[in-house]
Write a protein that holds these residues in place. Structure first.
Motif, PDB file in Angstrom:
ATOM      1  N   TYR B 116       9.127 -19.692  31.667  1.00 41.86           N
ATOM      2  CA  TYR B 116       9.983 -20.125  30.560  1.00 41.86           C
ATOM      3  C   TYR B 116      11.384 -20.485  31.051  1.00 41.86           C
ATOM      4  CZ  TYR B 116      12.349 -20.219  26.067  1.00 41.86           C
ATOM      5  OH  TYR B 116      13.079 -20.627  24.985  1.00 41.86           O
ATOM      6  N   TYR B 117      11.959 -19.646  31.915  1.00 41.71           N
ATOM      7  CA  TYR B 117      13.335 -19.864  32.363  1.00 41.71           C
ATOM      8  C   TYR B 117      13.430 -20.712  33.637  1.00 41.71           C
ATOM      9  CZ  TYR B 117      14.803 -16.485  28.860  1.00 41.71           C
ATOM     10  OH  TYR B 117      15.048 -15.846  27.665  1.00 41.71           O
ATOM     11  N   GLY B 118      12.295 -21.206  34.134  1.00 42.72           N
ATOM     12  CA  GLY B 118      12.314 -22.058  35.336  1.00 42.72           C
ATOM     13  C   GLY B 118      12.722 -21.301  36.590  1.00 42.72           C
ATOM     14  N   SER B 119      12.345 -20.031  36.665  1.00 44.98           N
ATOM     15  CA  SER B 119      12.785 -19.189  37.785  1.00 44.98           C
ATOM     16  C   SER B 119      11.955 -19.380  39.047  1.00 44.98           C
ATOM     17  CB  SER B 119      12.743 -17.718  37.373  1.00 44.98           C
ATOM     18  OG  SER B 119      13.411 -17.533  36.158  1.00 44.98           O
ATOM     19  N   TYR B 120      11.204 -20.475  39.140  1.00 44.98           N
ATOM     20  CA  TYR B 120      10.358 -20.714  40.313  1.00 44.98           C
ATOM     21  C   TYR B 120      10.855 -21.917  41.087  1.00 44.98           C
ATOM     22  CZ  TYR B 120       8.622 -23.817  36.700  1.00 44.98           C
ATOM     23  OH  TYR B 120       8.551 -24.734  35.692  1.00 44.98           O
ATOM     24  N   GLU B 125      11.350 -20.725  45.151  1.00 45.47           N
ATOM     25  CA  GLU B 125       9.916 -20.975  45.335  1.00 45.47           C
ATOM     26  C   GLU B 125       9.210 -19.785  45.986  1.00 45.47           C
ATOM     27  OE1 GLU B 125      12.294 -23.016  46.209  1.00 45.47           O
ATOM     28  OE2 GLU B 125      11.953 -24.993  45.359  1.00 45.47           O
ATOM     29  N   MET B 126       9.861 -19.182  46.986  1.00 46.26           N
ATOM     30  CA  MET B 126       9.204 -18.075  47.697  1.00 46.26           C
ATOM     31  C   MET B 126       9.046 -16.844  46.802  1.00 46.26           C
ATOM     32  SD  MET B 126       8.107 -19.064  50.516  1.00 46.26           S
ATOM     33  CE  MET B 126       7.560 -17.501  51.161  1.00 46.26           C
ATOM     34  N   ILE B 127       9.961 -16.672  45.848  1.00 49.35           N
ATOM     35  CA  ILE B 127       9.806 -15.557  44.901  1.00 49.35           C
ATOM     36  C   ILE B 127       8.536 -15.787  44.105  1.00 49.35           C
ATOM     37  CG2 ILE B 127      10.881 -14.233  43.041  1.00 49.35           C
ATOM     38  CD1 ILE B 127      13.531 -15.549  43.771  1.00 49.35           C
ATOM     39  N   TRP B 128       8.372 -17.026  43.629  1.00 47.24           N
ATOM     40  CA  TRP B 128       7.205 -17.363  42.815  1.00 47.24           C
ATOM     41  C   TRP B 128       5.913 -17.198  43.614  1.00 47.24           C
ATOM     42  CZ3 TRP B 128       6.021 -17.806  37.935  1.00 47.24           C
ATOM     43  CH2 TRP B 128       4.784 -18.358  37.610  1.00 47.24           C
ATOM     44  N   ASN B 229      17.564 -15.321  38.556  1.00 51.25           N
ATOM     45  CA  ASN B 229      17.935 -16.395  37.620  1.00 51.25           C
ATOM     46  C   ASN B 229      18.595 -15.762  36.390  1.00 51.25           C
ATOM     47  OD1 ASN B 229      18.080 -18.924  36.502  1.00 51.25           O
ATOM     48  ND2 ASN B 229      15.910 -19.060  35.976  1.00 51.25           N
ATOM     49  N   ASN B 230      19.137 -16.613  35.515  1.00 53.64           N
ATOM     50  CA  ASN B 230      19.734 -16.070  34.286  1.00 53.64           C
ATOM     51  C   ASN B 230      19.257 -16.855  33.078  1.00 53.64           C
ATOM     52  OD1 ASN B 230      21.727 -18.360  33.921  1.00 53.64           O
ATOM     53  ND2 ASN B 230      22.209 -17.652  35.980  1.00 53.64           N
ATOM     54  N   GLN B 231      19.687 -16.427  31.889  1.00 52.60           N
ATOM     55  CA  GLN B 231      19.159 -16.995  30.639  1.00 52.60           C
ATOM     56  C   GLN B 231      19.413 -18.490  30.474  1.00 52.60           C
ATOM     57  OE1 GLN B 231      18.924 -14.559  26.850  1.00 52.60           O
ATOM     58  NE2 GLN B 231      20.813 -13.837  27.772  1.00 52.60           N
ATOM     59  N   ASP B 232      20.432 -19.036  31.151  1.00 48.29           N
ATOM     60  CA  ASP B 232      20.739 -20.456  30.982  1.00 48.29           C
ATOM     61  C   ASP B 232      20.418 -21.272  32.227  1.00 48.29           C
ATOM     62  OD1 ASP B 232      21.837 -20.303  28.319  1.00 48.29           O
ATOM     63  OD2 ASP B 232      23.437 -19.133  29.249  1.00 48.29           O
ATOM     64  N   GLY B 233      19.836 -20.620  33.247  1.00 44.46           N
ATOM     65  CA  GLY B 233      19.531 -21.321  34.493  1.00 44.46           C
ATOM     66  C   GLY B 233      20.789 -21.833  35.163  1.00 44.46           C
ATOM     67  N   GLU B 234      21.909 -21.198  34.834  1.00 45.70           N
ATOM     68  CA  GLU B 234      23.198 -21.666  35.345  1.00 45.70           C
ATOM     69  C   GLU B 234      23.388 -21.183  36.783  1.00 45.70           C
ATOM     70  OE1 GLU B 234      27.609 -19.945  34.215  1.00 45.70           O
ATOM     71  OE2 GLU B 234      25.829 -19.056  33.356  1.00 45.70           O
ATOM     72  N   GLU B 235      24.046 -22.003  37.623  1.00 44.76           N
ATOM     73  CA  GLU B 235      24.276 -21.611  39.009  1.00 44.76           C
ATOM     74  C   GLU B 235      25.525 -20.760  39.090  1.00 44.76           C
ATOM     75  OE1 GLU B 235      23.892 -24.495  42.215  1.00 44.76           O
ATOM     76  OE2 GLU B 235      22.402 -25.565  41.000  1.00 44.76           O
ATOM     77  N   VAL B 236      25.322 -19.472  39.296  1.00 40.21           N
ATOM     78  CA  VAL B 236      26.446 -18.532  39.342  1.00 40.21           C
ATOM     79  C   VAL B 236      27.046 -18.542  40.734  1.00 40.21           C
ATOM     80  CG1 VAL B 236      27.072 -16.095  39.117  1.00 40.21           C
ATOM     81  CG2 VAL B 236      25.336 -17.088  37.600  1.00 40.21           C
ATOM     82  N   LEU B 341       2.882 -24.375  40.703  1.00 39.36           N
ATOM     83  CA  LEU B 341       3.882 -24.660  39.679  1.00 39.36           C
ATOM     84  C   LEU B 341       5.208 -25.211  40.227  1.00 39.36           C
ATOM     85  CD1 LEU B 341       3.659 -24.490  36.659  1.00 39.36           C
ATOM     86  CD2 LEU B 341       4.744 -22.255  36.750  1.00 39.36           C
ATOM     87  N   PRO B 342       5.812 -24.601  41.274  1.00 39.03           N
ATOM     88  CA  PRO B 342       7.106 -25.104  41.746  1.00 39.03           C
ATOM     89  C   PRO B 342       7.019 -26.551  42.240  1.00 39.03           C
ATOM     90  CG  PRO B 342       6.592 -22.987  42.773  1.00 39.03           C
ATOM     91  CD  PRO B 342       5.363 -23.430  42.043  1.00 39.03           C
ATOM     92  N   PHE B 343       5.818 -26.974  42.629  1.00 37.89           N
ATOM     93  CA  PHE B 343       5.682 -28.315  43.184  1.00 37.89           C
ATOM     94  C   PHE B 343       5.191 -29.322  42.148  1.00 37.89           C
ATOM     95  CE2 PHE B 343       4.796 -24.902  46.186  1.00 37.89           C
ATOM     96  CZ  PHE B 343       5.942 -25.017  46.972  1.00 37.89           C
TER      97      PHE B 343
END
Lengths: 168, 413
Positions: B116-120, B125-128, B229-236, B341-343
């Motif tokens: 949902y949050y695009g965390s992959y 990618e390696m986390i996913w 990752n965070n709720q807005d996919g923002e780059e912290v 998925l990441p690809f």
């Protein structure tokens, strides 16, 4: 100097790889079925006790074997075993889809598998659902009114040659 | 040689620092491991999984002391010895059974949060991929464990699943894809028997847990550089935020330290989770115990309906409605699809699915489809259920094929 190191590295790597392959081979053989398991693979069954349209289940190599004595009205088939004028279906009682045991419905003259809905007729041929081929026939040798399962007789070899069943 | 403080008292902080760098380790692993503030309770699923895995290990240790991996005694060692004789044996069994089921629910929530949050994407990618590897390992762990009570469902699930390794039928492409010998090799017998039970026992209690622990470490390590990752996919800007936090500007900083701040929130969510978890263990453990598996294994009698545990139903239903060879390909596809998925996601955006147009629809369709597949997998393969199952399985495959196209059209946010 680097070539000497390369040589030592390759020698070490080579021997390590050799040992690794040997260990993998040993591991593979360790997982193989044991000789005692393979040797227990012969069963003799007496066909004369079977009654018409009544399924008998025997056991061979841990698998159920279906024996169905056909009544005169049931259709003829090139996969049946004929002994003393009597016609029998002898097949491994595992659905050729994923190996569940189909149930025999004597009134409908068919087998039905509960797992994925596959159906077979009284000749063991698939008529509905996912089974890809008829019920397999175990290797057999006719010995009087008995069958030796696990041994290969001329009748079985003929069936194999005509592609009526596949080796199991 | 390193400098050792001669005057430091043994096991004092200084003495330990000289020898093990404990303060540095603590900083790196917890007090200065930064987590964004902009997250919600769904970010606690990772620690919940770790805690549940811990419970599985502890309960498993007690079970393995009385369990007997022998086809003649296995069933009684579980259902008689552990359940009635061993003091609190029932507790370990029910914790183990409930945790094995619930852990998959949390894995699916964890997974779909990531989707949902695009965390992959974009460095994650390696986390996913390590996470998906853990999913496969947990599946193997669950399957091997399911064999051990040696009941009817153990035996027949073992039969059906190992048969899948036989590959395609002999009439397909001249039989090159048929590897029946592999099935007998895996079982060590023509059918599941003693060799099968003892090797799956070994896999369940030793090899697979060992590999799982290793991959969990890798999964955590993969998180280190790209961060959570965070709720807005923002780059912290983690360096800047960390500096602000350490200077005392906690309000301006966008991050919090893993320990104690993030962990205290994690533990709160965990508290709620464990209330529900132990409610299930004490009052509703039966949902994790199939009644059919309370009949001892019988190789000559198939249960009326064979179905896997609920967490495998969706992939089972992708196998079931097709002809054998097609089903096997579809099933294989279902196993690897999520890895890709990441690809397959061609969009440059890391954002919640509901802000990503078509991808938002894709996400909810996928989630609903998985639920439909799960329900259909449990129902007997008859009539209209066959049709719905077939459509749902097809939808699953089509959704994955469509993914690169619909994400490509997405505009950069």
């Amino acid at each position: 100097m680097s070539s000497r190191r390369d040589f030592m590295g390759m020698a070490l790597g080579g021997f390590a790889a050799l040992g690794g392959i040997a260990a993998l081979y040993a591991a593979k053989k360790t997982w193989d079925p044991l000789p005692s398991v393979k040797a227990g693979g012969f069963t003799t069954i007496d066909l004369s006790v079977a009654k018409e349209n009544e399924l008998v289940i025997e056991k061979w190599r841990g698998k159920p074997i279906f024996i169905l004595k056909k009544s005169a009205s049931m259709p003829k088939d090139n996969r049946e075993i004929v002994i003393g004028g009597n016609r029998y279906l002898v097949a491994i009682g595992l659905c050729t889809h994923l190996g569940c045991i189909p149930a025999y419905l004597p009134n409908d003259l068919m087998f039905k598998c509960a797992c994925h809905g596959g159906e077979f007729d009284s000749n063991g041929k698939q008529t509905f659902g996912p089974p890809p081929r008829p019920l397999d026939i175990p290797p057999f040798k006719i010995n009087g009114t008995s069958l030796v399962l696990g041994e290969t007789g001329p009748e079985y070899e003929k069936m194999l040659a005509n592609k009526l069943t596949q080796s199991v | 040689m390193a400098h050792f403080d001669e005057k430091a008292k043994p096991f004092s902080n200084q003495w330990m620092n000289d020898r093990l760098a404990v303060d540095t380790v603590k900083k790196v692993l917890s007090t200065e491991y930064w987590i964004p503030k902009n997250i919600n309770f769904l970010w606690a699923m990772g620690m919940i999984l770790a805690a549940t895995f811990g419970l599985l290990i502890v309960s498993g240790i007690f079970l393995v002391m009385y369990y007997q991996p022998d086809t003649k005694t296995a069933f009684d060692s579980v259902n008689y010895t552990i359940m009635t004789e061993v003091g609190y044996g029932w507790l370990w069994r029910h914790i183990h059974g409930v945790a094995a089921s619930v852990v998959f629910l949390i894995i699916y929530i964890h997974m779909f949060t990531g989707i949902y949050y695009g965390s992959y994407k974009k460095g994650r990618e390696m986390i996913w991929l390590t996470g998906m590897l853990l999913f496969v390992l947990f599946s193997a762990e669950a399957f091997s464990g399911y064999m051990l009570p040696w009941g009817q469902m153990s035996y027949w699930a073992g039969m059906v699943i190992t048969n899948l390794f036989g590959g395609f039928t002999k009439d397909f492409l001249g039989g090159i894809g048929n590897i029946q010998a592999l099935v007998e090799w895996i079982r060590g017998d023509y059918v599941p028997g003693q060799a099968f039970l003892s090797r799956f026992f070994m896999l369940h209690v030793f090899l697979l847990p060992l590999v799982i622990m290793g991959v969990i470490v890798l999964h955590f390590a993969a998180l280190r550089i790209p961060h959570v990752n965070n709720q807005d996919g923002e780059e912290v800007d983690f360096e800047k935020s960390a500096r602000l936090y350490k200077e005392g500007n906690k309000k301006e900083s966008e991050v919090i330290p893993f320990n104690p701040v993030f962990l205290s929130k994690d533990i709160f969510v965990m508290g709620i989770y464990f209330v529900l978890f132990f409610y299930l263990v004490f009052y509703h453990f039966e949902f994790a115990m199939d009644p059919v598996n309370f009949d001892p294994a019988d190789g000559l009698k198939t249960p009326a309906h064979i179905y896997p545990e609920w967490y495998f139903l969706w992939s089972y239903e992708i196998l079931r409605p097709f002809p054998f060879n097609v089903g096997l390909v579809a099933f294989g596809f279902a196993q690897v699809a999520f890895f890709l998925l990441p690809f397959l996601d061609r969009s440059p955006n890391v954002a919640p699915a509901n802000r990503r147009g078509l991808f938002g629809i894709w996400f909810w369709l996928m989630l609903i489809d998985m639920i439909v597949l799960t329900i259909m997998g449990k129902l007997p393969p008859e009539g209209v259920w066959n049709v719905i199952g077939f459509v749902a399985a097809l939808t699953f495959i089509i959704l994955f094929i469509l993914l690169p196209f619909i994400t490509k059209t997405e505009k950069k946010a």
